[in-house]
Scaffold this motif. Structure first.
Motif, PDB file in Angstrom:
ATOM      1  N   PRO A  87       0.809  -1.224   0.000  1.00 53.71           N
ATOM      2  CA  PRO A  87       0.000   0.000   0.000  1.00 53.71           C
ATOM      3  C   PRO A  87       0.841   1.271   0.000  1.00 53.71           C
ATOM      4  N   GLU A  88       1.985   1.263   0.640  1.00 50.72           N
ATOM      5  CA  GLU A  88       2.834   2.441   0.661  1.00 50.72           C
ATOM      6  C   GLU A  88       3.457   2.773  -0.688  1.00 50.72           C
ATOM      7  N   ASP A  89       3.322   1.879  -1.671  1.00 49.65           N
ATOM      8  CA  ASP A  89       3.761   2.172  -3.028  1.00 49.65           C
ATOM      9  C   ASP A  89       2.744   3.005  -3.796  1.00 49.65           C
ATOM     10  N   THR A  90       1.566   3.200  -3.227  1.00 46.62           N
ATOM     11  CA  THR A  90       0.536   3.988  -3.888  1.00 46.62           C
ATOM     12  C   THR A  90       1.041   5.403  -4.136  1.00 46.62           C
ATOM     13  N   ALA A  91       1.010   5.833  -5.385  1.00 44.19           N
ATOM     14  CA  ALA A  91       1.535   7.142  -5.758  1.00 44.19           C
ATOM     15  C   ALA A  91       1.299   7.362  -7.241  1.00 44.19           C
ATOM     16  N   VAL A  92       1.528   8.591  -7.667  1.00 39.22           N
ATOM     17  CA  VAL A  92       1.670   8.885  -9.078  1.00 39.22           C
ATOM     18  C   VAL A  92       3.144   8.724  -9.430  1.00 39.22           C
ATOM     19  N   TYR A  93       3.403   7.903 -10.419  1.00 42.44           N
ATOM     20  CA  TYR A  93       4.761   7.647 -10.863  1.00 42.44           C
ATOM     21  C   TYR A  93       5.049   8.463 -12.109  1.00 42.44           C
ATOM     22  N   LEU A  94       6.166   9.177 -12.084  1.00 42.50           N
ATOM     23  CA  LEU A  94       6.562  10.064 -13.169  1.00 42.50           C
ATOM     24  C   LEU A  94       7.896   9.597 -13.721  1.00 42.50           C
ATOM     25  N   CYS A  95       7.910   9.206 -14.968  1.00 38.31           N
ATOM     26  CA  CYS A  95       9.179   8.817 -15.567  1.00 38.31           C
ATOM     27  C   CYS A  95       9.876  10.034 -16.162  1.00 38.31           C
ATOM     28  N   TYR A  96      11.172   9.925 -16.278  1.00 39.73           N
ATOM     29  CA  TYR A  96      11.968  10.997 -16.866  1.00 39.73           C
ATOM     30  C   TYR A  96      13.041  10.415 -17.761  1.00 39.73           C
ATOM     31  N   ALA A  97      13.504  11.249 -18.667  1.00 41.79           N
ATOM     32  CA  ALA A  97      14.658  10.955 -19.502  1.00 41.79           C
ATOM     33  C   ALA A  97      15.622  12.114 -19.362  1.00 41.79           C
ATOM     34  N   ASP A  98      16.853  11.820 -19.003  1.00 41.59           N
ATOM     35  CA  ASP A  98      17.832  12.846 -18.638  1.00 41.59           C
ATOM     36  C   ASP A  98      19.102  12.655 -19.453  1.00 41.59           C
ATOM     37  N   SER A  99      19.400  13.608 -20.314  1.00 39.58           N
ATOM     38  CA  SER A  99      20.624  13.563 -21.099  1.00 39.58           C
ATOM     39  C   SER A  99      21.681  14.546 -20.612  1.00 39.58           C
ATOM     40  N   THR A 100      21.506  15.150 -19.447  1.00 43.49           N
ATOM     41  CA  THR A 100      22.467  16.132 -18.952  1.00 43.49           C
ATOM     42  C   THR A 100      23.789  15.504 -18.556  1.00 43.49           C
ATOM     43  N   ASN A 101      23.786  14.219 -18.250  1.00 42.61           N
ATOM     44  CA  ASN A 101      25.050  13.544 -17.980  1.00 42.61           C
ATOM     45  C   ASN A 101      25.833  13.249 -19.255  1.00 42.61           C
ATOM     46  N   TRP A 102      25.135  13.276 -20.370  1.00 44.87           N
ATOM     47  CA  TRP A 102      25.797  13.121 -21.657  1.00 44.87           C
ATOM     48  C   TRP A 102      26.446  14.430 -22.092  1.00 44.87           C
ATOM     49  N   ASP A 103      25.736  15.531 -21.940  1.00 42.76           N
ATOM     50  CA  ASP A 103      26.261  16.851 -22.275  1.00 42.76           C
ATOM     51  C   ASP A 103      25.557  17.878 -21.400  1.00 42.76           C
ATOM     52  N   GLU A 104      26.321  18.588 -20.558  1.00 45.01           N
ATOM     53  CA  GLU A 104      25.714  19.505 -19.605  1.00 45.01           C
ATOM     54  C   GLU A 104      25.072  20.717 -20.264  1.00 45.01           C
TER      55      GLU A 104
END
Length: 121
Positions: A87-104
């Motif tokens: 039950p504590e996993d109940t939430a809105v899950y938001l995925c992301y894609a992050d390319s800042t580690n590739w090029d700042e």
């Protein structure tokens, strides 16, 4: 424009499983680190899982051993397999894609639209 389409949430009983999908389009998938945050009322935002552009994963202590993140380059997608849900996993899950580690300078962070996970007791 770059887009992340997120799906897979729903209602599940305690102990059940769900698989979240995060599909990228108009993006060079291989340069992005992928991951999921979750938000719920009364709780701080939590980074629950990530899988970087090399396939290395990280998990929050609250989901270690239960969640698995992986990516499928052929489908430009990342997945979060969630097992033994609580039950504590109940939430809105938001995925992301992050390319800042590739090029700042050129890197960007893109967000999915969110998908709700509800785990009944």
């Amino acid at each position: 424009q770059a887009q992340l389409v997120e799906s897979g949430g729903g209602l599940v009983e305690s102990g059940g499983s769900l698989r979240l999908s995060c599909v990228a389009s108009k993006m060079i998938f291989s340069i992005y680190d992928m991951g999921w945050y979750r938000t719920a009322p009364g709780k701080q935002r939590e980074l629950v899982a990530s899988v970087d552009r090399y396939g290395k994963t990280n998990y929050s202590d609250s989901v270690k051993g239960r969640f698995t993140a992986f990516r499928d380059s052929a489908n430009n997608a990342a997945y979060l397999q969630m097992n033994n849900l609580k039950p504590e996993d109940t939430a809105v899950y938001l995925c992301y894609a992050d390319s800042t580690n590739w090029d700042e300078r050129l890197g960007r962070i893109e967000w999915g639209q969110g998908t709700k996970v509800t785990v009944s007791p």
